[in-house]
Enzyme design. Structure first.
Site, short mmCIF file in Angstrom:
data_model
loop_
_atom_site.label_atom_id
_atom_site.label_comp_id
_atom_site.label_asym_id
_atom_site.label_seq_id
_atom_site.Cartn_x
_atom_site.Cartn_y
_atom_site.Cartn_z
N SER A 562 -29.88 14.16 13.59
CA SER A 562 -29.61 15.12 12.52
C SER A 562 -29.45 16.52 13.13
O SER A 562 -28.55 16.72 13.94
CB SER A 562 -30.73 15.05 11.48
OG SER A 562 -30.35 15.71 10.30
N ASP A 647 -24.38 8.61 4.28
CA ASP A 647 -25.32 9.68 4.61
C ASP A 647 -25.07 10.88 3.70
O ASP A 647 -23.95 11.38 3.59
CB ASP A 647 -25.14 10.08 6.07
CG ASP A 647 -26.31 10.89 6.61
OD1 ASP A 647 -26.89 11.69 5.85
OD2 ASP A 647 -26.65 10.73 7.79
N HIS A 682 -28.63 8.40 5.72
CA HIS A 682 -29.21 9.23 6.77
C HIS A 682 -30.37 8.54 7.50
O HIS A 682 -30.55 8.72 8.69
CB HIS A 682 -29.71 10.54 6.16
CG HIS A 682 -29.93 11.63 7.16
ND1 HIS A 682 -28.91 12.20 7.88
CD2 HIS A 682 -31.07 12.26 7.57
CE1 HIS A 682 -29.41 13.14 8.67
NE2 HIS A 682 -30.70 13.19 8.51
#
Length: 710
Positions: A562, A647, A682
């Protein structure tokens, strides 16, 4: 990102040449994916950027899906020789985990609540027992049954009404963190017909057992912006209670631990605001606790006739604790209880009837401070290691002298401990079991070392490895970091990580700026116009472990996800020669384009973290480090890039565009893989063990580069 010793010296010496041979052989036989170039000119502040892969920003386009599938097929073919190893690693990691496991029960409102797993099943079972652990089990939710027919499943936000009759819960079957909220009658087992879509997952019951507050999201940006009130049995539409119109803020709702107040919170990166109403009178208007003031952060906890406030008021960079009467909540009434300290970060508090527990951090280590309301001497719980983390856990009971906390270190499995704050008696309720009979924490060495950043700042690194390690530069080392949002990366135990350690790896966490590991200033000096400190800190930590001969560039590996994936993208542009391989999980790499598009989920709320590129100063600074914009014709390390089609935090097209551009311009023949989970978001795959399959992919990527094949 949290084992059998088979690494012979010959493996180390030919690892690099081995991987190069594999690459050349495989590359010659398997066509490399190539994304079509379709130039789009993006202009801002009279600056023009040419984006050849902007067209990938359309998940409904069959050509986009086809390209992602091509990349997946290429990855599968190129790693076909590791498939059996992946399976073996998965089984190895799974074999250390107790399948028929259960959480430590906690008592709340007359019931013991338990989350447990059954052997051979992928999802948890949520249950409770009335009054005693010897009582009959009531299964509230069997997620294994609920998950049937879904490739992704997540149950969240279970909330029990005060009369113990109703449970609100939410389900996501896509992985985009968009939840459908429902209500179950725990006495009859019936699930009400009401389905509330597009929620954040949680629900909060008022004390009347029929009023439920919940939060909804903007359908496009996924910003949580509205709080609604649902009434059981009502034919009327749910009532909008609060609408957060500032698109840099998100809103949420919860009940105070004292059960006296329902609280609506609104927060941005730099500013907080709360509204309160009596939990006994949910139809009354919410009252603003303290109106928002830009830069004023605060959180509130209720006790007796007062509120306790953790805040940065009066330039308290590391936060302080203040107190105010519940009838006079404006900041002009706040009084210091624990003043600000330059060298101690006040992270949080836990309030009990007789005690106040303060979670603090000093010199990068967290501690628990026990303070009695009756004025008895305060004290700290003692911890000796320098690579540990301690944290309060399920302390839902207000009227108790027992603090429940968790403890673990990089070599010590996690424990759940009950501590009697009055008698100081300690009971270890559970220590994580590592099955297989081979694990002994005494076989591993933990240490904290300090690298020197280019500006002279000392950066801590926590690491663990098997005893007997020789500092000869030949050890493979995986260096993990995050470095954003003030998120602290504490040292932690992982049974899966043993599969690397027992094959000769060193595992290290770089506590770089951008996190809050060393206090609030650590965060402030790693964001906005100081963001590059995050990247240079990581590079300096990498140079340190090389200089100290823990490893060498031929054996150093980097990992981040991320915002940590942004870190990976930046460092491979800035110092690619330091790393043999890099894992970038769901990486945020197209910084400017994303931050200029306020329709993308979460963008506007990020301005206080990264800056607003509509301001030229921030635009120019972002452009100087944005990984996608700074890909250049140079040699890059071997790269494994992962993403999820659904995501909601880092859109799949960022890593996809990044990989496409790298393929077009990089000058070596190293491995470059894009692995897209077409069913998840995600957090990756759902299910207890499915995540291990993804981890096995990552581990085989590293081990294969080291020439370790079993």
């Amino acid at each position: 990102m949290k084992k059998i010793i088979v690494l012979a010296a010959v493996c180390i010496t030919f690892a690099s040449s081995y991987s190069q041979k594999i690459e050349k052989k495989m590359t010659h036989n398997i066509p490399t994916p190539s994304a079509p170039i379709k130039p789009v000119t993006l202009e801002k502040h009279s600056d023009k950027r040419i984006d050849n892969y902007f067209w990938l920003n359309d998940r409904e386009n069959p050509e986009v899906i086809n390209y992602l599938n091509q990349e997946n097929a290429y990855y599968e073919q190129m790693t076909a020789h590791t498939k059996q190893f992946q399976t073996d690693l998965f089984e190895e990691m799974k074999s250390r985990i107790k399948e028929d496991d259960a959480s430590v029960p906690y008592l709340y409102n007359g019931y013991y609540y338990i989350t447990r797993f059954e052997k051979g099943k992928n999802y948890p079972i949520y249950s409770r027992k009335k009054g005693s652990l010897a009582a009959a089990e009531e299964i509230m939710f069997d997620c294994n049954a609920l998950a049937e027919g879904h490739t992704y499943f997540n149950l969240a936000g279970v909330s029990i009404s005060p009369d113990n009759k109703w449970a609100s819960f939410s389900i996501d079957t896509v992985g985009r963190r968009i939840y459908t909220l429902q209500i179950k009658n725990l006495e009859t087992g019936a699930i009400l017909a009401d389905k509330i879509d597009n929620t954040t997952g949680g629900g909060t019951w008022a004390n009347d057992n029929k009023t439920l507050f919940y939060t909804r999201q903007d359908k496009k940006t996924l910003r949580s912006d509205k709080v609604y009130k649902h009434t059981l049995g009502s034919k009327s539409a749910d009532k909008l209670i609060y609408n957060e119109k500032d698109d840099t803020f998100s809103t949420f709702v919860y009940k105070e631990k004292s059960k006296k107040y329902i609280v609506i919170g609104s927060s941005s990166t730099l500013t907080s605001e709360y509204r309160i109403v009596s939990a006994d009178k949910p139809n009354e208007e919410f009252k603003v606790f303290q109106p928002r003031v830009r830069g004023l952060e605060y959180s509130i906890s209720h006790y007796g006739t007062d509120f306790y406030i953790v805040t940065n008021k009066d330039k308290a960079t590391n936060f302080k604790l203040m107190k105010t009467p519940e009838k006079a909540t404006g900041q002009e009434n706040w009084k210091d209880l624990i003043p600000h300290r330059d060298n101690v970060l006040l992270e949080d508090i836990e309030i009990f009837k007789n005690y106040l527990v303060v979670e603090e951090r000093t010199n990068g280590l967290n501690v628990l401070r026990i303070m009695a309301w009756n004025g008895e001497p305060e004290y700290y719980l003692p911890f000796e290691s320098e690579t540990y983390t301690v944290y309060t856990t399920s302390n839902v009971d207000f009227d108790t002298d027992v603090l429940r906390y968790g403890y673990q270190s990089m070599a010590t499995p996690a424990s759940i401990i009950d501590f009697n704050m009055k008698t100081k008696a300690k009971e270890v309720l559970k220590e994580q079991q590592v099955l297989g009979g081979k694990f002994d924490k005494n076989n591993y060495t933990e240490e904290r070392v300090w690298a020197t950043a280019q500006d002279g700042t000392k950066i801590p690194i926590s690491m663990v490895y098997r005893k007997g390690l020789k500092k000869d530069g030949k050890n493979p080392l995986l260096l993990y970091a995050y470095g954003s949002y003030g998120a602290t990366m504490d040292a932690y135990f992982s049974s899966s990580r043993l599969s690397l350690l027992d094959r000769g790896f060193v595992y290290a966490i770089a506590h770089i700026r951008g996190g809050e590991d060393m206090g609030r200033e650590w965060y402030e000096n790693g964001k906005l116009l100081h963001k590059k400190n995050t990247f240079t800190d990581y590079i300096d930590c990498s140079k340190f472990v090389i200089a100290e001969k823990y490893t060498s560039p031929e054996h150093l590996y980097a990992e981040g996800g991320s915002a940590g994936g942004l870190l990976m993208g930046a460092v491979v542009n800035m110092a690619p020669e330091l790393y043999h391989g890099v894992i970038a999980q769901v990486p945020f790499v197209d910084v400017i384009t994303t931050m200029l598009d306020d329709t993308i989920p979460l963008t506007t709320g990020e301005y206080d973290e990264w800056g607003n590129p509509n301001d030229k100063e921030y635009y120019d600074y972002m452009k100087s480090y944005s990984p996608y914009d700074n890909v250049t014709a140079q040699e890059y390390p071997n790269l494994l890039v992962t993403t999820g089609l659904h995501d909601s935090q880092v859109q799949y097209w960022e890593p996809a565009k990044w990989v496409a551009k790298l393929r077009a311009v990089k000058t070596e023949n190293n491995l470059l893989f894009l692995d897209t989970n077409m069913d998840a978001g995600h957090g990756g795959a759902s299910g207890r063990f499915e995540a291990l399959k993804e981890l096995a992919k990552e581990y085989t990527f590293l081990l294969d580069l080291e020439g370790i094949q079993k």
